[in-house]
Structure formats: C-alpha cells, structure tokens
Design a protein around this motif. Structure first.
Motif, PDB file in Angstrom:
ATOM      1  N   SER A 113       0.987  -1.258   0.128  1.00 47.11           N
ATOM      2  CA  SER A 113       0.193  -0.072  -0.023  1.00 47.11           C
ATOM      3  C   SER A 113       0.890   1.244  -0.210  1.00 47.11           C
ATOM      4  O   SER A 113       0.425   2.447  -0.375  1.00 47.11           O
ATOM      5  N   GLY A 114       1.936   1.269   0.662  1.00 45.73           N
ATOM      6  CA  GLY A 114       2.800   2.199   0.497  1.00 45.73           C
ATOM      7  C   GLY A 114       4.496   1.882   0.899  1.00 45.73           C
ATOM      8  O   GLY A 114       4.750   0.656   1.214  1.00 45.73           O
ATOM      9  N   PRO A 115       5.271   2.591   0.853  1.00 46.38           N
ATOM     10  CA  PRO A 115       6.604   1.632   1.288  1.00 46.38           C
ATOM     11  C   PRO A 115       6.428   0.907   2.247  1.00 46.38           C
ATOM     12  O   PRO A 115       6.264   2.059   4.026  1.00 46.38           O
ATOM     13  N   ILE A 116       7.606  -0.274   2.643  1.00 42.48           N
ATOM     14  CA  ILE A 116       7.429  -0.567   3.822  1.00 42.48           C
ATOM     15  C   ILE A 116       8.383  -0.236   4.999  1.00 42.48           C
ATOM     16  O   ILE A 116       7.459  -0.113   6.509  1.00 42.48           O
ATOM     17  N   ILE A 117       8.855   0.982   4.600  1.00 42.28           N
ATOM     18  CA  ILE A 117       9.750   1.479   5.961  1.00 42.28           C
ATOM     19  C   ILE A 117       9.059   3.161   6.489  1.00 42.28           C
ATOM     20  O   ILE A 117       9.417   3.956   7.198  1.00 42.28           O
ATOM     21  N   THR A 118       7.478   3.119   6.076  1.00 42.82           N
ATOM     22  CA  THR A 118       6.531   4.556   6.211  1.00 42.82           C
ATOM     23  C   THR A 118       5.405   3.511   7.431  1.00 42.82           C
ATOM     24  O   THR A 118       4.994   3.174   6.510  1.00 42.82           O
ATOM     25  N   THR A 119       5.138   4.059   8.714  1.00 44.96           N
ATOM     26  CA  THR A 119       4.112   4.225   9.431  1.00 44.96           C
ATOM     27  C   THR A 119       2.947   3.935   8.849  1.00 44.96           C
ATOM     28  O   THR A 119       2.601   5.123   7.562  1.00 44.96           O
ATOM     29  N   THR A 148       5.772   4.248  15.795  1.00 44.14           N
ATOM     30  CA  THR A 148       5.605   4.767  16.739  1.00 44.14           C
ATOM     31  C   THR A 148       7.140   6.106  16.849  1.00 44.14           C
ATOM     32  O   THR A 148       7.050   7.290  17.249  1.00 44.14           O
ATOM     33  N   VAL A 149       7.794   5.292  16.771  1.00 42.82           N
ATOM     34  CA  VAL A 149       9.552   5.572  16.764  1.00 42.82           C
ATOM     35  C   VAL A 149      10.116   5.385  15.849  1.00 42.82           C
ATOM     36  O   VAL A 149      10.352   4.192  15.856  1.00 42.82           O
ATOM     37  N   ALA A 150      10.488   6.598  14.875  1.00 42.83           N
ATOM     38  CA  ALA A 150      11.461   6.859  14.050  1.00 42.83           C
ATOM     39  C   ALA A 150      12.867   5.757  14.257  1.00 42.83           C
ATOM     40  O   ALA A 150      12.686   5.065  13.265  1.00 42.83           O
ATOM     41  N   THR A 151      13.431   5.789  15.644  1.00 37.60           N
ATOM     42  CA  THR A 151      14.570   4.747  15.469  1.00 37.60           C
ATOM     43  C   THR A 151      14.085   3.459  15.835  1.00 37.60           C
ATOM     44  O   THR A 151      15.470   2.368  15.497  1.00 37.60           O
ATOM     45  N   GLY A 185      20.723  -2.420  12.359  1.00 37.50           N
ATOM     46  CA  GLY A 185      19.944  -2.676  10.021  1.00 37.50           C
ATOM     47  C   GLY A 185      19.600  -1.020   9.755  1.00 37.50           C
ATOM     48  O   GLY A 185      18.592  -1.260   9.038  1.00 37.50           O
ATOM     49  N   VAL A 186      18.448  -0.174  11.548  1.00 34.55           N
ATOM     50  CA  VAL A 186      17.818   0.630  10.941  1.00 34.55           C
ATOM     51  C   VAL A 186      18.337   1.985  10.060  1.00 34.55           C
ATOM     52  O   VAL A 186      17.389   2.297   9.201  1.00 34.55           O
ATOM     53  N   ASP A 187      20.255   1.706  10.197  1.00 30.40           N
ATOM     54  CA  ASP A 187      20.414   3.035   9.164  1.00 30.40           C
ATOM     55  C   ASP A 187      20.923   2.486   7.807  1.00 30.40           C
ATOM     56  O   ASP A 187      21.407   3.476   6.896  1.00 30.40           O
ATOM     57  N   THR A 188      19.970   1.525   7.822  1.00 38.58           N
ATOM     58  CA  THR A 188      20.793   1.204   6.129  1.00 38.58           C
ATOM     59  C   THR A 188      18.671   0.465   5.610  1.00 38.58           C
ATOM     60  O   THR A 188      18.952  -0.623   5.600  1.00 38.58           O
ATOM     61  N   PRO A 189      18.070   1.180   4.674  1.00 39.48           N
ATOM     62  CA  PRO A 189      16.491   0.676   5.140  1.00 39.48           C
ATOM     63  C   PRO A 189      17.011  -0.067   3.769  1.00 39.48           C
ATOM     64  O   PRO A 189      15.949  -0.826   3.737  1.00 39.48           O
ATOM     65  N   TYR A 190      17.557  -0.244   3.155  1.00 38.53           N
ATOM     66  CA  TYR A 190      17.282  -0.923   1.480  1.00 38.53           C
ATOM     67  C   TYR A 190      18.337  -1.900   1.715  1.00 38.53           C
ATOM     68  O   TYR A 190      19.198  -2.766   0.594  1.00 38.53           O
ATOM     69  N   VAL A 191      19.292  -2.143   2.789  1.00 40.19           N
ATOM     70  CA  VAL A 191      20.711  -3.257   2.512  1.00 40.19           C
ATOM     71  C   VAL A 191      19.746  -4.819   4.073  1.00 40.19           C
ATOM     72  O   VAL A 191      19.189  -3.650   5.274  1.00 40.19           O
ATOM     73  N   LEU A 192      19.279  -5.141   3.501  1.00 32.72           N
ATOM     74  CA  LEU A 192      18.363  -5.987   4.602  1.00 32.72           C
ATOM     75  C   LEU A 192      19.297  -7.413   5.544  1.00 32.72           C
ATOM     76  O   LEU A 192      19.090  -7.713   6.525  1.00 32.72           O
ATOM     77  N   GLU A 193      20.581  -7.496   5.002  1.00 36.81           N
ATOM     78  CA  GLU A 193      21.105  -8.302   5.765  1.00 36.81           C
ATOM     79  C   GLU A 193      21.986  -8.114   7.023  1.00 36.81           C
ATOM     80  O   GLU A 193      22.245  -9.074   8.137  1.00 36.81           O
ATOM     81  N   ASP A 194      21.744  -7.195   7.266  1.00 35.60           N
ATOM     82  CA  ASP A 194      22.414  -6.795   8.559  1.00 35.60           C
ATOM     83  C   ASP A 194      21.557  -6.256   9.301  1.00 35.60           C
ATOM     84  O   ASP A 194      21.335  -5.691  10.657  1.00 35.60           O
ATOM     85  N   ASN A 195      19.806  -6.250   9.319  1.00 33.90           N
ATOM     86  CA  ASN A 195      18.614  -6.814   9.753  1.00 33.90           C
ATOM     87  C   ASN A 195      19.074  -7.746  11.478  1.00 33.90           C
ATOM     88  O   ASN A 195      19.153  -8.691  11.200  1.00 33.90           O
ATOM     89  N   ILE A 196      18.127  -6.637  12.102  1.00 36.34           N
ATOM     90  CA  ILE A 196      17.811  -8.074  13.748  1.00 36.34           C
ATOM     91  C   ILE A 196      16.496  -7.641  13.514  1.00 36.34           C
ATOM     92  O   ILE A 196      16.091  -6.778  13.789  1.00 36.34           O
ATOM     93  N   TYR A 197      15.857  -8.284  14.118  1.00 42.22           N
ATOM     94  CA  TYR A 197      14.023  -8.254  14.680  1.00 42.22           C
ATOM     95  C   TYR A 197      13.807  -9.395  16.033  1.00 42.22           C
ATOM     96  O   TYR A 197      14.219 -10.344  16.447  1.00 42.22           O
TER      97      TYR A 197
END
Length: 272
Positions: A113-119, A148-151, A185-197
């Motif tokens: 519906s929109g960019p997945i990184i957008t609330t 709700t918190v950008a970081t 990985g928040v600072d590299t939104p278009y790089v997925l490999e460094d993401n931790i959830y």
C-alpha cells in the motif's frame, strides 16, 4: 547458503518427527504432530514475508518484470505509475522452481500500500495454488508498519485463514498475530542482511483436522536475524493437549537447537 539449504531440506523431510519419547512420557503423538506442523508453518510464514521484502526492496517501480536475486520466479509488477501506490508484485513459480533444494509452485501475490518502511503501510502476501516441496499453503499474511518511534521500526504480522496440508493429506488450520521490532540495520533501510528483529509479543494457534489445538505464546522476546534461518533466542509458552511448558531457543547462537521444558520440570532437547 549451503547451511540454509540443509536446514530447510531436513526440516521438510522430518516435519513430523519431533522428539523420541516412550509411550508413557508426556509428549503424545497428537501433540507432537501439531508442534511439528507449527514449526514448519511459522518457518514458511517467515520465508514468504522475506520473499515479499526481498522482491519489493530490489525492484524499482519502473520495471515491469524480472527475476529477483535469490528468487527463481518470474516477477510481474503492476503499478499506476513509477511512484504511485499500491504496487502489486506477482511472484510466479509456475509448475516448479527450485533454489537451494526448495521447490516452490504456484504464485505469491504481494501488494504494497506504500513503502514498507513508512508508518501505516501494509504488505499483504496472498498464496495462490502455492506449495513448497509438496506442502500446500493457503491463507494471507498482513505485514503492517505500526512504527511510533522512528529509531525503532515496528510491524504487526497477522496470519488469517492459514491452512497447511502435509504430504499425507493432513490439514492444519492456523492463525495468529505478532509484533515485530527492528533493532539493528535501521540506518541501512535498503540493505537487509544486517537487520535484526525482535518479537516481544504474539500468539500463534494451530488446529488439527480432528479439532485438537496448540497455542504458542511469546513468553520472552524472540530474536531473529535476517541472515539466520533460526530464531536464536527467546521463549515460547506452549499449551494444548498434554503439553504445558516452555520452548527455549538458547543464547543467541545461529543454530537449530532448542529445548522444551514441561511443567513438571522434565526437559527435552530438540532440533529443527
């Protein structure tokens, strides 16, 4: 990549082999089957969400068809124009498409519906005549940005009308909602490999065709690294039938091991 292939191949091949127990032990066969099904169902849910993130992250809006890295399917993109939403990605595996010993058939329809990184934006994954290594999957996954918190980006993952049919024709329905937070990985939104959830809360219910139900609830935050196929830390509360205990995923190592501790203190070492 080889490690991933081995994991998934073993997981699918032994989907209903859970833990060796004698007949008088607490884990009976009905519960074992439901637990094994829930492990495979949740793993495939994660795979399909990962496919959605990969496809939408690597396909510029201007393109109309391509294959994405790590995806052997043909991908068609429908969008009003280069910058507008919604965007619909049809991931078509045809009559069979194999990567890392995993064969997918059918289609995934992924709608943004929109960019997945957008609330407020939502990614919907719909399965159409879809199967993985012969296991048939139905239902819809909704992955909605609730930040709700950008970081600290946050999403809800909701599974509706989930249906899993195994190689013997046994049917398991499933549903559930989980909260997902990204902690690296928040600072590299278009790089997925460094993401931790992290998954701080959520409940998943699996019901057998005979009506038996198993409920898995997050008891201690689960940690999932994008680069690892396993949940590496956290605990799940399991209830249903004779099962009433806790699964512990360990100390944040990327391995397939975890333990189940029953309410009476008996502990079982398990592996996917």
């Amino acid at each position: 990549m080889k490690k991933t292939a081995i994991l998934l191949s073993v997981m699918f091949a032994s989907a209903f082999i859970y833990v060796s127990c004698s007949s008088d032990e607490v884990v009976n066969q009905a519960d074992t089957t439901a637990v094994s099904a829930s492990v495979v169902i949740d793993a495939i849910n994660e795979m399909d969400v990962k496919t959605g993130l990969t496809v939408s992250n690597t396909n510029p809006a201007a393109k109309t068809s391509e294959t994405s890295p790590g995806t052997c399917a043909n991908i068609t993109i429908t969008t009003p124009n280069e910058t507008a939403y919604p965007k619909v990605f049809t991931v078509d595996y045809g009559t069979g498409c194999t990567i890392n010993q995993i064969t997918r058939k059918g289609k995934l329809k992924i709608t943004l519906s929109g960019p997945i990184i957008t609330t407020g934006s939502k990614m919907t994954v719909e399965r159409i005549d879809y199967s993985i290594n012969g296991y048939k999957l139905e239902g819809t996954i909704e992955y909605t940005n609730t930040t709700t918190v950008a970081t600290v980006p946050q999403w809800s993952r909701k599974v509706t009308n989930g249906k899993f049919t195994d190689l013997l024709g046994r049917v398991f329905t499933n549903s559930g909602t989980h909260t997902i937070k990204q902690t690296a990985g928040v600072d590299t939104p278009y790089v997925l490999e460094d993401n931790i959830y992290e998954m701080p809360e959520g409940t998943h219910t699996v019901t057998t065709e005979k009506g038996g139900a198993l409920t898995l609830t997050v008891q201690e935050t689960l940690i999932k690294k994008y680069s690892c196929e396993y949940v590496s830390k956290g605990k799940l509360k399991i209830q249903g039938g004779y099962l009433n205990g806790v699964i512990d995923y360990g100390n944040n190592d990327c391995d397939a091991k975890y333990t189940y501790t029953h309410e009476d203190g008996a502990t079982y070492t398990l592996a996917m």
